[in-house]
Motif scaffolding. Structure first.
Motif, PDB file in Angstrom:
ATOM      1  N   LEU A  29      33.895   8.478  47.125  1.00 14.94           N
ATOM      2  CA  LEU A  29      33.754   9.206  48.381  1.00 14.94           C
ATOM      3  C   LEU A  29      33.034   8.402  49.460  1.00 14.94           C
ATOM      4  N   ILE A  30      32.031   7.640  49.064  1.00 13.71           N
ATOM      5  CA  ILE A  30      31.119   7.030  50.032  1.00 13.71           C
ATOM      6  C   ILE A  30      31.800   6.066  51.003  1.00 13.71           C
ATOM      7  N   PRO A  31      32.789   5.258  50.588  1.00 13.95           N
ATOM      8  CA  PRO A  31      33.414   4.337  51.564  1.00 13.95           C
ATOM      9  C   PRO A  31      34.084   5.018  52.745  1.00 13.95           C
ATOM     10  N   TYR A  32      34.386   6.313  52.642  1.00 14.29           N
ATOM     11  CA  TYR A  32      35.004   7.036  53.753  1.00 14.29           C
ATOM     12  C   TYR A  32      33.985   7.453  54.815  1.00 14.29           C
ATOM     13  N   LEU A  33      32.711   7.432  54.476  1.00 11.83           N
ATOM     14  CA  LEU A  33      31.686   7.986  55.353  1.00 11.83           C
ATOM     15  C   LEU A  33      31.409   7.103  56.555  1.00 11.83           C
ATOM     16  N   ASP A  34      30.930   7.740  57.617  1.00  8.86           N
ATOM     17  CA  ASP A  34      30.399   6.996  58.751  1.00  8.86           C
ATOM     18  C   ASP A  34      29.102   6.319  58.326  1.00  8.86           C
ATOM     19  N   ALA A  49      32.917  14.428  50.990  1.00 12.54           N
ATOM     20  CA  ALA A  49      32.473  13.543  52.066  1.00 12.54           C
ATOM     21  C   ALA A  49      33.030  14.079  53.374  1.00 12.54           C
ATOM     22  N   GLY A  50      32.167  14.262  54.362  1.00 13.22           N
ATOM     23  CA  GLY A  50      32.592  14.779  55.655  1.00 13.22           C
ATOM     24  C   GLY A  50      32.690  13.678  56.690  1.00 13.22           C
ATOM     25  N   ILE A  51      33.681  13.799  57.565  1.00 11.28           N
ATOM     26  CA  ILE A  51      33.900  12.816  58.622  1.00 11.28           C
ATOM     27  C   ILE A  51      34.029  13.552  59.938  1.00 11.28           C
ATOM     28  N   GLY A  52      33.252  13.145  60.938  1.00  9.97           N
ATOM     29  CA  GLY A  52      33.305  13.775  62.246  1.00  9.97           C
ATOM     30  C   GLY A  52      32.675  15.153  62.248  1.00  9.97           C
ATOM     31  N   GLU A  53      32.700  15.801  63.401  1.00 11.89           N
ATOM     32  CA  GLU A  53      32.160  17.151  63.551  1.00 11.89           C
ATOM     33  C   GLU A  53      33.139  18.011  64.333  1.00 11.89           C
ATOM     34  N   ALA A  54      33.699  19.009  63.684  1.00 14.14           N
ATOM     35  CA  ALA A  54      34.512  19.992  64.392  1.00 14.14           C
ATOM     36  C   ALA A  54      33.628  21.039  65.059  1.00 14.14           C
ATOM     37  N   LEU A  55      32.464  21.305  64.435  1.00 13.20           N
ATOM     38  CA  LEU A  55      31.559  22.343  64.946  1.00 13.20           C
ATOM     39  C   LEU A  55      30.160  22.092  64.395  1.00 13.20           C
ATOM     40  N   ARG A  56      29.170  22.247  65.256  1.00 16.55           N
ATOM     41  CA  ARG A  56      27.762  22.134  64.852  1.00 16.55           C
ATOM     42  C   ARG A  56      27.035  23.392  65.281  1.00 16.55           C
ATOM     43  N   LEU A  57      26.368  24.038  64.326  1.00 20.92           N
ATOM     44  CA  LEU A  57      25.575  25.232  64.592  1.00 20.92           C
ATOM     45  C   LEU A  57      24.116  24.910  64.347  1.00 20.92           C
ATOM     46  N   GLU A  58      23.241  25.345  65.232  1.00 18.72           N
ATOM     47  CA  GLU A  58      21.816  25.048  65.112  1.00 18.72           C
ATOM     48  C   GLU A  58      20.993  26.328  65.146  1.00 18.72           C
ATOM     49  N   PHE A  59      19.911  26.316  64.344  1.00 21.90           N
ATOM     50  CA  PHE A  59      19.077  27.510  64.186  1.00 21.90           C
ATOM     51  C   PHE A  59      17.609  27.103  64.116  1.00 21.90           C
ATOM     52  N   ARG A  60      16.740  28.001  64.528  1.00 21.52           N
ATOM     53  CA  ARG A  60      15.296  27.782  64.460  1.00 21.52           C
ATOM     54  C   ARG A  60      14.594  29.094  64.136  1.00 21.52           C
ATOM     55  N   GLY A  61      13.323  28.971  63.717  1.00 24.20           N
ATOM     56  CA  GLY A  61      12.484  30.146  63.560  1.00 24.20           C
ATOM     57  C   GLY A  61      12.561  30.778  62.183  1.00 24.20           C
ATOM     58  N   VAL A 116      37.391  16.475  55.562  1.00 22.88           N
ATOM     59  CA  VAL A 116      36.639  16.462  54.309  1.00 22.88           C
ATOM     60  C   VAL A 116      37.505  15.789  53.247  1.00 22.88           C
ATOM     61  N   ILE A 117      36.955  14.779  52.598  1.00 18.35           N
ATOM     62  CA  ILE A 117      37.582  14.151  51.447  1.00 18.35           C
ATOM     63  C   ILE A 117      36.813  14.643  50.219  1.00 18.35           C
ATOM     64  N   GLY A 118      37.512  15.188  49.221  1.00 23.49           N
ATOM     65  CA  GLY A 118      36.790  15.776  48.095  1.00 23.49           C
ATOM     66  C   GLY A 118      37.411  15.471  46.753  1.00 23.49           C
ATOM     67  N   ARG A 119      36.584  15.573  45.724  1.00 23.11           N
ATOM     68  CA  ARG A 119      37.067  15.450  44.356  1.00 23.11           C
ATOM     69  C   ARG A 119      36.220  16.314  43.434  1.00 23.11           C
ATOM     70  N   ARG A 120      36.865  16.925  42.474  1.00 25.95           N
ATOM     71  CA  ARG A 120      36.171  17.721  41.463  1.00 25.95           C
ATOM     72  C   ARG A 120      36.991  17.616  40.181  1.00 25.95           C
TER      73      ARG A 120
END
Length: 424
Positions: A29-34, A49-61, A116-120
């Motif tokens: 998986l790791i060679p695909y990563l940024d 392994a995730g590549i890029g960002e389609a969506l980012r959610l942020e939270f606090r508190g 997402v590149i995955g293996r199980r």
């Protein structure tokens, strides 16, 4: 590509298009990563392994995990998912990392990758995710992401941070005094190490070292937090909930005989047994409202890692209320294994004796699927890498009434070893 953080209101109006298809010839998986912003969740070579960002959610508190759970539920309900593989980690997923403290300056995040590149086991796949209305990724990029070779080697020296060795021993001594004088059973105190990554350093090198050196741990990289945690906070799969509790630690022996003696010493240590009992009780108390048949072994077992022995207990049950993995992470955090007992008094003492913000250290890190299933570890044996290359690593020890400051310092040194070796 990095996206602008999305608010809960905006997320509720976002529709994601998700397609998972089988993928052949996936060895690693790791060679695909940024190289600078890797997204990884891996154990024994399996994971995502995730590549890029389609969506980012942020939270606090104080409600950060509960808000993340509610936002994710809404987002997942609106998504259009075509999953031809149907195994844990396929379809819509997000990688997540959450701050330890309610008042932390560190942001808590859920990140939905573009790819997402995955293996199980024997199953391997690729998932592509984009917002409805945007062109599909297959129209904008290659059918399969390219692997890239690792960057140049580098070696870092991690130096004492805000709380040095002498300061840590003094903090432990103060904690022991507080425990003996007040209604407090255990508190977990951490210290920090710092370094600076050279420009253009490839974080994948550290992930390779962690994955190879600690294959039985969860090797992760989420939003600059990298590490290899031995402790499963919670795992939810098709209505079953499991957790692994670790508390009580001793260094591995230098040979077979001394290693066996170390394991026996840990298993018979009153101090470590007491510390472990507090940690198990906190997990069972948090999960019992969600599972009527929750069960744990009567006695802990000794878990062998490359550098340490831990006392460990596995907990398992069937969910009775439809809670998601994020809901359970919210109920569990922070456990006695990373905070103490009683929880509120322990956290108050942590704030008093630790002269730094833990950030995401000792918080939940992992992934959640569109159905709420997921795997979350406690962010241990880890370091946070800032955008400017600053690196801060953390390690802690459970302090009880008969703790010895010198021994607790030695325990934190052992726990720093995975990160020190991965970056050094």
């Amino acid at each position: 590509m990095t996206t602008v953080p999305t608010t809960r209101r905006a997320a509720a109006q976002t529709v994601l298009q998700v397609a998972t298809t089988p993928l052949d010839d996936l060895r690693s998986l790791i060679p695909y990563l940024d190289s600078r912003t890797p997204l990884l969740w891996q154990r024994k070579g399996d994971g995502m392994a995730g590549i890029g960002e389609a969506l980012r959610l942020e939270f606090r508190g104080p409600d950060r995990i509960a808000e993340a759970s509610a936002t994710w539920r809404e987002l997942a309900a609106a998504a259009h998912v075509d999953d031809a593989v149907r195994t844990p980690g396929t379809g819509l997923i997000a990688f997540g990392t959450f701050a330890f403290a309610d008042d932390s300056d560190a942001v808590s995040t859920l990140i939905v990758p573009e790819v997402v590149i995955g293996r199980r086991g024997t199953r391997t796949w690729i998932t592509r995710i984009h917002r409805a209305g945007d062109p599909p990724l297959t129209d904008r990029c290659e059918a399969r992401p390219r692997t890239t070779p690792l960057g140049d080697e580098y070696r870092l020296t991690l130096l004492p941070g805000t709380l040095g060795k002498e300061g840590y021993q003094q903090a432990v001594a103060q904690a022991v005094e507080k425990i003996r004088e007040h209604d407090l059973s255990k508190v977990v105190l951490a210290r920090d190490l710092k370094a600076h990554l050279p420009q253009e350093s490839d974080l994948r090198r550290a992930l390779v070292e962690l994955g190879l050196g600690y294959p039985d741990c969860w090797t992760f990289a989420v939003d600059g937090l990298v590490g290899s945690s031995p402790e499963t906070l919670v795992r939810v799969h098709h209505g079953t909930v499991t957790a692994r509790v670790l508390a009580g630690t001793i260094s591995r022996g230098r040979d077979a005989a001394s290693d066996r003696d170390a394991a026996i010493a840990l298993a018979t240590s009153t101090k470590d047994q007491d510390e472990h009992r507090f940690a198990v009780a906190s997990v069972i108390d948090a999960l019992r409202p969600h599972s009527a048949d929750l069960a744990a072994s009567d006695l802990p077992f000794t878990l062998k890692l490359p550098n340490l022995w831990h006392l460990a207990t596995d907990v398992a049950g069937t969910l009775s209320d439809g809670a998601s993995s994020l809901d359970l992470a919210d109920a569990l955090h922070p456990t006695a294994a990373v905070a103490g007992t009683p929880r509120s008094e322990a956290i108050e003492l942590i704030h008093e004796l630790e002269p730094f913000d833990r950030g995401r250290y000792a918080g939940p890190v992992g992934w959640v699927g569109g159905d709420g299933d997921g795997e979350w570890a406690i962010a241990l044996r880890c370091a946070q890498v800032a955008p400017d290359g600053g690196l801060t690593a953390y390690a802690g020890a459970g302090i009880v009434a008969d703790s010895d400051p010198e021994r607790e310092l030695a325990e934190t040194t052992m726990k720093f070893r995975p990160i020190v070796e991965a970056f050094g």
